[in-house]
Design an enzyme around this catalytic site. Sequence first.
Site, PDB file in Angstrom:
ATOM      1  N   ASP A  43       2.020   0.977   0.461  1.00 52.44           N
ATOM      2  CA  ASP A  43       1.295   0.169   1.448  1.00 52.44           C
ATOM      3  C   ASP A  43      -0.186   0.075   1.090  1.00 52.44           C
ATOM      4  O   ASP A  43      -0.766  -1.018   1.050  1.00 52.44           O
ATOM      5  CB  ASP A  43       1.482   0.798   2.830  1.00 52.44           C
ATOM      6  CG  ASP A  43       1.092  -0.116   3.982  1.00 52.44           C
ATOM      7  OD1 ASP A  43       0.935  -1.328   3.782  1.00 52.44           O
ATOM      8  OD2 ASP A  43       0.959   0.414   5.101  1.00 52.44           O
ATOM      9  N   ILE A 135       6.207   9.059   1.157  1.00 54.30           N
ATOM     10  CA  ILE A 135       5.654   9.931   2.189  1.00 54.30           C
ATOM     11  C   ILE A 135       6.548  10.026   3.432  1.00 54.30           C
ATOM     12  O   ILE A 135       6.398  10.962   4.212  1.00 54.30           O
ATOM     13  CB  ILE A 135       4.212   9.504   2.585  1.00 54.30           C
ATOM     14  CG1 ILE A 135       4.182   8.091   3.139  1.00 54.30           C
ATOM     15  CG2 ILE A 135       3.281   9.658   1.417  1.00 54.30           C
ATOM     16  CD1 ILE A 135       2.808   7.685   3.663  1.00 54.30           C
TER      17      ILE A 135
END
Length: 188
Positions: A43, A135
């Site tokens: 991202d 993550i």
Amino acid sequence: MPAMEVPIGTSRLAIVRGDITRVEAHAIVNAANESLAGGGGVDGAIHRAGGPAIMADLERRYGAIGVRRCPTGRAVLTDSGELPARWVIHAVGPRWRGGGDDEPELLAGAYRMSMELAREVGARTVTFPAISCGIYGYPLDQGARVALRTIAGTLREQSGEIERVTFVLFSADTYDAFGDELGRLPPA
């Protein structure tokens, strides 16, 4: 590492190790968070490489940070800014919580909706990261299975509208997990 690919109907499904922000495609899928606020991992890389135009388009289409939200298992579309693509599809995968909170269904939903949005805008080539496998902690082998089987099934159903889907995988471990699963896919 060399690219690996298989035919799925009249389309191609491939994996390659590299940086998704540098691979040309009509649509690049971003592993986004529910607030569509940018973040770390893929991202952050997509927002940095695409520049402020991506965040500006998110705000224009979906509202300001704190207002906009994309539920887990869903995706939204924006312009791509400076990326080598026309569109960014922001897909929200699940955080891994042990597998008992519908994680596989939510992850498959994020991939399916991304493909649906790509078809809606006429994208012929799409690049994906390993959604939720960074993550968010989704186990690589399970994430690869959900990703590749969902995309292969979607390609089989869509009769050649999308010509090529490429998973662009940053780490060797992720590439290896996806390569193992790609080799297990049933013949097209």
